[in-house]
Design an enzyme around this catalytic site. Structure first.
Site, mmCIF file in Angstrom:
data_model
loop_
_atom_site.group_PDB
_atom_site.id
_atom_site.type_symbol
_atom_site.label_atom_id
_atom_site.label_comp_id
_atom_site.label_asym_id
_atom_site.label_seq_id
_atom_site.Cartn_x
_atom_site.Cartn_y
_atom_site.Cartn_z
ATOM 1 C CD GLU A 170 -2.710 -1.176 -0.209
ATOM 2 O OE1 GLU A 170 -3.191 -0.110 -0.640
ATOM 3 O OE2 GLU A 170 -2.778 -2.236 -0.860
ATOM 4 C CB CYS A 191 -1.645 7.195 2.450
ATOM 5 S SG CYS A 191 -2.794 6.354 3.526
HETATM 6 P P1 NAP Z 1 8.915 4.819 3.311
HETATM 7 O O1 NAP Z 1 10.042 5.771 3.362
HETATM 8 O O2 NAP Z 1 8.677 4.085 2.043
HETATM 9 O O3 NAP Z 1 9.153 3.790 4.510
HETATM 10 C C1 NAP Z 1 8.231 2.769 4.787
HETATM 11 C C2 NAP Z 1 8.960 1.608 5.405
HETATM 12 O O4 NAP Z 1 9.837 1.035 4.430
HETATM 13 C C3 NAP Z 1 9.832 2.000 6.591
HETATM 14 O O5 NAP Z 1 9.746 1.009 7.570
HETATM 15 C C4 NAP Z 1 11.225 2.040 5.960
HETATM 16 O O6 NAP Z 1 12.252 1.825 6.877
HETATM 17 C C5 NAP Z 1 11.117 0.875 5.004
HETATM 18 N N1 NAP Z 1 12.150 0.835 3.963
HETATM 19 C C6 NAP Z 1 12.914 1.835 3.485
HETATM 20 N N2 NAP Z 1 13.740 1.358 2.524
HETATM 21 C C7 NAP Z 1 13.503 0.034 2.403
HETATM 22 C C8 NAP Z 1 14.018 -1.012 1.596
HETATM 23 N N3 NAP Z 1 14.989 -0.804 0.682
HETATM 24 N N4 NAP Z 1 13.533 -2.253 1.744
HETATM 25 C C9 NAP Z 1 12.565 -2.517 2.642
HETATM 26 N N5 NAP Z 1 12.026 -1.563 3.449
HETATM 27 C C10 NAP Z 1 12.490 -0.304 3.332
HETATM 28 O O7 NAP Z 1 7.527 5.516 3.678
HETATM 29 P P2 NAP Z 1 7.197 6.412 4.949
HETATM 30 O O8 NAP Z 1 7.860 7.730 4.775
HETATM 31 O O9 NAP Z 1 7.435 5.664 6.199
HETATM 32 O O10 NAP Z 1 5.623 6.568 4.841
HETATM 33 C C11 NAP Z 1 5.025 7.535 4.057
HETATM 34 C C12 NAP Z 1 4.480 6.933 2.786
HETATM 35 O O11 NAP Z 1 3.593 5.868 3.120
HETATM 36 C C13 NAP Z 1 3.650 7.899 1.981
HETATM 37 O O12 NAP Z 1 3.940 7.731 0.618
HETATM 38 C C14 NAP Z 1 2.219 7.476 2.280
HETATM 39 O O13 NAP Z 1 1.284 7.836 1.292
HETATM 40 C C15 NAP Z 1 2.380 6.009 2.400
HETATM 41 N N6 NAP Z 1 1.278 5.399 3.138
HETATM 42 C C16 NAP Z 1 0.359 4.660 2.447
HETATM 43 C C17 NAP Z 1 -0.728 4.099 3.105
HETATM 44 C C18 NAP Z 1 -1.746 3.297 2.358
HETATM 45 O O14 NAP Z 1 -2.546 2.613 2.996
HETATM 46 N N7 NAP Z 1 -1.762 3.352 1.046
HETATM 47 C C19 NAP Z 1 -0.862 4.287 4.476
HETATM 48 C C20 NAP Z 1 0.100 5.037 5.156
HETATM 49 C C21 NAP Z 1 1.172 5.580 4.482
HETATM 50 P P3 NAP Z 1 13.124 3.071 7.430
HETATM 51 O O15 NAP Z 1 12.184 3.907 8.215
HETATM 52 O O16 NAP Z 1 14.156 2.403 8.255
HETATM 53 O O17 NAP Z 1 13.673 3.781 6.234
#
Ligand code: NAP
Length: 493
Positions: free
Chosen positions: A265, A299
């Site tokens: 997601e 999101c």
């Molecule tokens: P993110 O930067 O993509 O991080 C999400 C998770 O992925 C974190 O635990 C991060 O760890 C991890 N991660 C980073 N690099 C990775 C890799 N190479 N392999 C595996 N995991 C990795 O996103 P965010 O800033 O936390 O969240 C914001 C985003 O989430 C926005 O785009 C928002 O729209 C989206 N979101 C979507 C929904 C939905 O239901 N569609 C709900 C909530 C949020 P680290 O923190 O250690 O980097």
């Protein structure tokens, strides 16, 4: 809430271990969690897993799966009901951790905890339903049964923005279905995850069902995703990371016996669309709530408002007044607008504001705000063209782009002009236009005559189209299907 905030404040600064197969492991390297609204305040530290510890977690999860998968579905659900009951009793305490760790105001923090409780209740009941005898066409002389069995070890990678609800929901859905989990929390919100893991231990969840491995996404994320024992990945986060995982799992690792499954997601560029027949006051309220709830870091945030030309000036004027009335300040003091999550988000959002100033007319905010944290004024940029960068990129902060449409069909075309497709709202008092919107607004969660944030578990199953992800519909009846596989056993008499 005040009592709980004081209690939690007294517990800030503590350290939390990794939990692998029930064993608590501390490491020299730590992840620091800082209050984004008061950057001198340490919320806590967690131990940080490296690849060797991630491997250890994989071994523990693989071993535990061999017993956990045979635990009766009703019993697995029972753990979630118990955890939900305890969390409900300690709701203010959990909410207080969210106030300090990610800067949610009291209402937003309360909603996050409530959603976590709802997820546990809902997925527990769903598992019991999935375990019931499934309807099959009867055939004489045969006993046929279809059951939903678990997949294996899942890597759960949640975001920081609903650091309790989404993290707990993703973890619980996976484990109640009979899988074991490696939980890698977001690095900006590991403490609330540690509190959840403590709760699951307290209610007696067997060791090794959840293995808690905070660590950098870059360092252990790829490693866990690529691992040949990983059966599925449940990811919620940015489009960039989601696509990266999608690409990596397509490759069979040496010794890997299955196609990995991905539930992803991702981001959104959601919008509130206002038709000429809408009520201007209600529209402005929906726009402002959708754009600025939790500083626009949802999101589902309505980061675009697309307004019919007949109502444009009136709605914009009201949006400006409502936005300017929003106080920015400490979440602990329940200011409506708190900080954004960290320094990199802060700089990125300010950069987008300066881009926006060149693309439209700045009518509210536009600057950083006072405070010892990452504060940004809620910002409205009007008269954006539908091609503007701020009408397309997910900014994930308190920035609203407003765009004028010539009629409702044009407004809906603008709405659909995005790579994402998560949420949308359409405000109208015209039945024909509502029905047109029902068929033509392309997003996973479409709301009429209300804001585009605030999905309720079980009521509004949640997930998006296109680059918003796999449309898993968290909090819906199809969700547990994603963590199971159906097995048919046919016995001839
Ligand atoms: P993110 O930067 O993509 O991080 C999400 C998770 O992925 C974190 O635990 C991060 O760890 C991890 N991660 C980073 N690099 C990775 C890799 N190479 N392999 C595996 N995991 C990795 O996103 P965010 O800033 O936390 O969240 C914001 C985003 O989430 C926005 O785009 C928002 O729209 C989206 N979101 C979507 C929904 C939905 O239901 N569609 C709900 C909530 C949020 P680290 O923190 O250690 O980097």
């Amino acid at each position: 809430m005040e009592v709980a905030l004081r209690k939690v404040k007294g517990q800030l600064g503590q350290s939390y271990p990794l939990v692998i197969g029930g064993e608590k492991i501390t490491t020299e390297r730590l992840i620091k969690s800082i209050n984004p609204g008061d950057t001198d305040q340490l919320v806590g530290t967690v131990s940080q897993a490296d690849q060797a510890l991630a491997e250890q977690a994989m071994t523990a999860a693989t071993k535990t799966f061999e017993t956990w998968r045979f635990v009766d579905a009703q019993a697995r659900a029972g753990y979630l009901f118990k955890a939900a009951a305890v969390m409900r009793r300690r709701k203010f305490e959990f909410a207080s951790w969210l106030v300090y760790e990610v800067g949610k105001n009291w209402g937003e923090a309360d909603a996050d905890v409530a959603e976590a409780i709802d997820f546990m209740e809902f997925y527990g009941r769903e598992m019991i339903r999935y375990a019931e005898p499934q309807p099959l066409v009867a055939l004489d002389g045969e006993d046929n049964r279809l059951t939903y069995i678990p997949l294996g070890v899942g890597v759960v990678i949640p975001p920081w923005n609903f650091p309790l609800a989404i993290m707990a929901g993703m973890t619980c859905a996976a484990l109640v279905s009979g899988n074991t989990v490696i939980l890698k929390p977001a690095s900006t919100s590991p403490i609330i995850a540690a509190k959840f893991v403590e709760l699951m231990e307290e209610i007696g969840l067997p060791a090794g069902v959840i293995n808690f491995v905070p660590g950098s996404g870059g360092e252990i994320g790829d490693f866990l995703v690529d691992h040949n024992s990983t059966r599925f990945i449940s990811f919620t986060g940015s489009r960039e990371v989601g696509l990266r995982i999608n690409e990596r799992i397509a490759k069979q690792a040496p010794g890997q016996k299955w196609m990995k499954r991905l539930v992803a997601e991702m981001g959104g560029k959601d919008a509130v669309v206002v038709d000429a027949s809408a009520d201007a006051e209600e529209a402005a309220t929906a726009i402002v709530q959708s754009a600025f709830g939790f500083q626009g870091q949802k999101c589902s945030a309505g980061s675009r408002a697309i307004v019919h030309q007949d109502l444009y000036d009136e709605v914009l004027e009201k949006v400006i007044a409502k936005t300017k009335a929003l106080r920015v300040g400490l979440a602990e003091e329940n200011a409506p607008i708190g900080p954004v999550i960290d320094a990199s988000a802060y700089h990125k959002i300010l950069e987008y504001i300066s881009i926006g100033k060149g693309e439209g007319r700045l009518v509210a905010g536009g600057e950083k705000a006072e405070g010892n944290g990452y504060y940004i004024q809620p910002t409205v940029i009007a008269d954006c063209s539908e091609d503007a960068k701020i009408m397309h990129d997910e900014i994930f902060g308190p920035v609203l782009a407003v765009c004028k449409a010539t009629d409702y069909k044009h407004a809906i075309d603008i709405f659909n002009n995005t790579e994402y497709g998560l949420t949308g709202a359409f405000l109208s008092n015209n039945r024909e236009h509502l029905e047109y919107a029902r068929d033509n607004m392309h997003c996973g969660n479409l709301y009429f005559n209300r804001k585009c944030t605030g999905a309720l578990v079980g009521v509004h199953p949640f997930g998006g189209f296109n680059m918003s992800g796999t449309d898993s519909k968290a909090g819906g009846r199809d969700y547990l299907m994603l963590f199971t596989q159906a097995k048919l056993v046919s016995e001839k008499f």
